[in-house]
Write a protein that holds these residues in place. Structure first.
Motif, PDB file in Angstrom:
ATOM      1  N   ASN A 107       8.585  15.635  15.135  1.00  0.00           N
ATOM      2  CA  ASN A 107       9.182  14.732  14.151  1.00  0.00           C
ATOM      3  C   ASN A 107      10.701  14.716  14.180  1.00  0.00           C
ATOM      4  OD1 ASN A 107       6.745  13.800  12.515  1.00  0.00           O
ATOM      5  ND2 ASN A 107       6.480  16.017  12.578  1.00  0.00           N
ATOM      6  N   ASP A 112       7.858   1.900   6.036  1.00  0.00           N
ATOM      7  CA  ASP A 112       7.233   2.977   6.809  1.00  0.00           C
ATOM      8  C   ASP A 112       6.154   3.664   5.979  1.00  0.00           C
ATOM      9  OD1 ASP A 112       8.577   2.580   9.125  1.00  0.00           O
ATOM     10  OD2 ASP A 112       9.861   4.359   9.000  1.00  0.00           O
ATOM     11  N   TRP A 171       2.269   3.957   6.832  1.00  0.00           N
ATOM     12  CA  TRP A 171       1.642   5.282   6.908  1.00  0.00           C
ATOM     13  C   TRP A 171       0.382   5.331   6.039  1.00  0.00           C
ATOM     14  CZ3 TRP A 171       0.989   8.983   3.021  1.00  0.00           C
ATOM     15  CH2 TRP A 171       0.609  10.259   3.453  1.00  0.00           C
ATOM     16  N   ASP A 219      -0.558   6.435  21.124  1.00  0.00           N
ATOM     17  CA  ASP A 219       0.169   7.014  19.982  1.00  0.00           C
ATOM     18  C   ASP A 219       1.454   6.232  19.685  1.00  0.00           C
ATOM     19  OD1 ASP A 219      -1.689   8.873  19.553  1.00  0.00           O
ATOM     20  OD2 ASP A 219      -0.540  10.603  20.301  1.00  0.00           O
ATOM     21  N   GLN A 230       0.951   3.038  17.875  1.00  0.00           N
ATOM     22  CA  GLN A 230       0.618   3.256  16.460  1.00  0.00           C
ATOM     23  C   GLN A 230       1.885   3.443  15.613  1.00  0.00           C
ATOM     24  OE1 GLN A 230      -1.197   3.327  13.918  1.00  0.00           O
ATOM     25  NE2 GLN A 230       0.030   4.825  12.774  1.00  0.00           N
ATOM     26  N   VAL A 231       2.895   4.106  16.166  1.00  0.00           N
ATOM     27  CA  VAL A 231       4.068   4.402  15.338  1.00  0.00           C
ATOM     28  C   VAL A 231       5.194   3.380  15.485  1.00  0.00           C
ATOM     29  CG1 VAL A 231       3.642   6.866  15.270  1.00  0.00           C
ATOM     30  CG2 VAL A 231       5.068   5.906  17.101  1.00  0.00           C
ATOM     31  N   ARG A 237      10.887   7.097  17.384  1.00  0.00           N
ATOM     32  CA  ARG A 237       9.596   7.643  16.981  1.00  0.00           C
ATOM     33  C   ARG A 237       8.676   7.799  18.191  1.00  0.00           C
ATOM     34  NH1 ARG A 237       7.394  11.155  14.175  1.00  0.00           N
ATOM     35  NH2 ARG A 237       5.561  10.656  12.927  1.00  0.00           N
TER      36      ARG A 237
END
Ligand code: SF4
Ligand code: SF4
Ligand code: SF4
Ligand code: SF4
Lengths: 272, 275
Positions: B16, B110, B114, B225, B228-229, B259
């Protein structure tokens, strides 16, 4: 239909949908802006603010003027208020402008929405004080109040006191506050200071506070002064249809009774 | 499952890093504006629309100033210099760096994304990603028609930031609306499809020098992944799938949020120079 044609049609229909949707949004925002563009009368702009229409195109709603006001009397409009969102305002009754000599709010403005050519705070015109209620103003009731007169920063110019006979008591004078638009900056000190529960003197925007005589009007005495003498000279002798015993005297311009029952000497009358 | 285990091994901080830095940046910028009113220490005054740092550095939002010009006002103040500095800055670091590193609404959208993902909400009204450019045109056209800066009456971006610094009022309604839009109606709708501020900075960033680079795209294992972000997932495919020659993510819709670098297990991405 070929693949390209399908794609082309989809593109066209998507574009139309987008444009229509965005136009709808635009119409909504436009209508909303209409309702947000007129400033309520009790909301005042900081010193040097351009005319409301120009102000709304010039102010980028940054709040720098608010930050640099040492008296913290400026606020930024919130969406639920009847002032364009994010634009600075103040309310005279709660916190008036203290008329800083160096006008920090104007200096802080990055765009000139607060006009940078304003260098003397006495020249600012945030509004105009109006004695809106002569029925309740304590001075008009014959009481010695004059608080507005005392607090006015443009001492003895923006507000003067006019003496008038008090008919009710027959023995006293009224000291009537009178505002002069040549001097009043609309700072709001008087409205804040008014001792009544609801102030009798209020700051109004000029559009509401000022009358306008009409451009075609000429005031005789002003014209006479400009011309340096009577414009209808020589004054023509007039013919009047007067009641019996009354004369019109061309020389003195007066209408008098020919044979007054009273002698010129008042003592004669008394001795009669 | 496999990749999840792997990630846990990499550790929370590593996974992160960029996200944390971004949030720190967003919060820090807000704090800079707040310590003045809170503690009387004036480092930055004003708001994102226009600010003055240390009584010396003017910064102005060029998009608002442009609306002001369109509304018919030519400023004579520091705003021009302020907007110039901001334009140059974003032209170098990437226009939409504003979105991911500065804009407070980004935290809201965001969060909506999420939560949407957590609750497995899949239905989404399709919106065209180019609507935002039309909204830019709209906000600029409305200015001369109405003679005022209209977009700022409804702009959730400035409204939220100004609200946090000067008092929120009902501005939260607009923010909640944006959240609900993204959460319940259409995924990534506000920042990805509608917001004209982001779109404006997108245009500014056309020439930007700092870009995300999928230099290691050969190692991509199609875990998805990053899709997705990524707030603009459509920009990844051409680069990852080798459709474009360069490994740079050249689309200026990229917010340089980093990200993808965080989540990518095989370390496909890095941040780097355009050339
Ligand atoms: S003149 Fe002084 S008190 Fe009045 S608004 Fe400006 S900074 Fe505030
Ligand atoms: S400083 Fe100027 S641009 Fe900023 S809010 Fe005040 S009047 Fe508007
Ligand atoms: S608003 Fe009132 S206090 Fe201020 S200058 Fe005018 S008359 Fe004087
Ligand atoms: S797209 Fe708009 S709301 Fe989203 S982060 Fe960028 S500026 Fe903020």
């Amino acid at each position: 239909m070929t693949k390209e044609e399908k794609a082309r049609r989809k593109f066209i229909s998507d574009t139309i949908k987008t444009v229509c949707g965005v136009s709808l949004l635009g119409m909504g925002a436009g209508l909303y802006s209409n309702s947000a563009s007129s400033l309520p009368a009790d909301i005042l702009r900081p010193p040097g603010a351009l005319k409301e229409n120009d102000f709304l195109s010039a102010c980028i709603r940054c709040g720098l003027c608010v930050r640099d006001c040492p008296y913290n009397m400026l606020f930024l409009g919130k969406p639920e208020q009847k002032v364009a969102t994010g634009t600075p305002y103040f309310i005279a009754r709660t916190k008036p402008c203290e008329m800083c000599d160096d006008i920090p709010c104007v200096k802080a403005c990055p765009t000139g929405a607060l006009d940078h050519s304003l260098t003397n705070i006495d020249d600012s015109r945030m509004g105009l004080a109006v004695l809106v209620d002569q029925e309740t103003c304590l001075a008009f009731l014959g009481l010695r109040c004059e608080v507005c007169y005392q607090v006015c920063p443009i001492a003895d110019k923006a507000i003067t006191l006019e003496k008038q006979h008090n008919i009710r008591s027959g023995r006293h004078s009224l000291f009537l506050p009178r505002v002069h638009s040549d001097y009043c900056t609309g700072c709001g000190k008087c409205e804040q200071a008014c001792v009544m529960a609801e102030p009798a003197i209020k700051i109004l925007p000029h559009r509401l506070a000022k009358g306008h005589i009409g451009d075609h009007y000429r005031l005789g005495w002003q014209e006479k002064e400009k011309a340096g003498g009577s414009l209808v000279s020589p004054d023509a002798k007039r013919e009047y249809n007067l009641p019996e015993g009354v004369v019109y005297d061309y020389e003195t311009g007066g209408v008098t009774e020919k044979d007054s029952p009273f002698s010129k000497n008042p003592m004669d009358t008394l001795n009669k | 499952m496999d990749s999840e285990k792997q990630k846990n091994k990499r550790g929370f901080l590593k996974e992160n890093k960029w996200l944390i830095m971004r949030r720190l940046s967003q919060v820090l910028i807000l704090l800079l504006f707040l310590i003045g009113p809170w503690f009387g220490v004036w480092i930055v005054k004003g708001s994102l629309a226009s600010s003055l740092t240390l009584d010396f550095l003017p910064l102005t939002d060029p998009f608002i100033l442009l609306q002001s010009v369109f509304a018919g006002f030519i400023t004579d103040g520091k705003a021009v210099m302020g907007a110039g500095i901001v334009l140059v800055f974003y032209a170098i670091v990437g226009g939409r760096v504003y979105c991911s590193w500065v804009c407070p609404v980004n935290i809201v959208t965001d969060a909506a994304h999420w939560l949407r993902h957590k609750l497995n909400i899949t239905g989404s009204v399709p919106l065209d990603k180019n609507i935002r450019f039309w909204v830019v045109v709209l906000s600029l056209m409305l200015a001369p028609i109405t003679g005022m800066i209209v977009w700022e009456l409804v702009n959730p971006v400035t409204m939220l930031f100004r609200g946090l610094v000067f008092g929120l009022g009902f501005a939260w309604v607009f923010v909640v609306a944006v959240f609900l839009l993204d959460f319940a109606i259409s995924q990534r709708a506000w920042c990805g499809k509608l917001c004209p501020v982001g779109a404006f900075y997108n245009l500014v960033g056309k020439v930007s020098l700092i870009k995300v680079n999928a230099f290691n795209r050969d190692d991509c294992d199609d875990c998805m992944d990053c899709y997705q972000v990524c707030p603009e997932p459509q920009i990844l495919k051409p680069v990852l799938k080798g459709e474009s020659k360069s490994t740079l993510i050249n689309d200026s819709a990229c917010t340089n949020c980093g990200r993808c670098i965080d989540v990518c297990e095989p370390k496909v991405f890095k941040i780097g120079w355009r050339f």
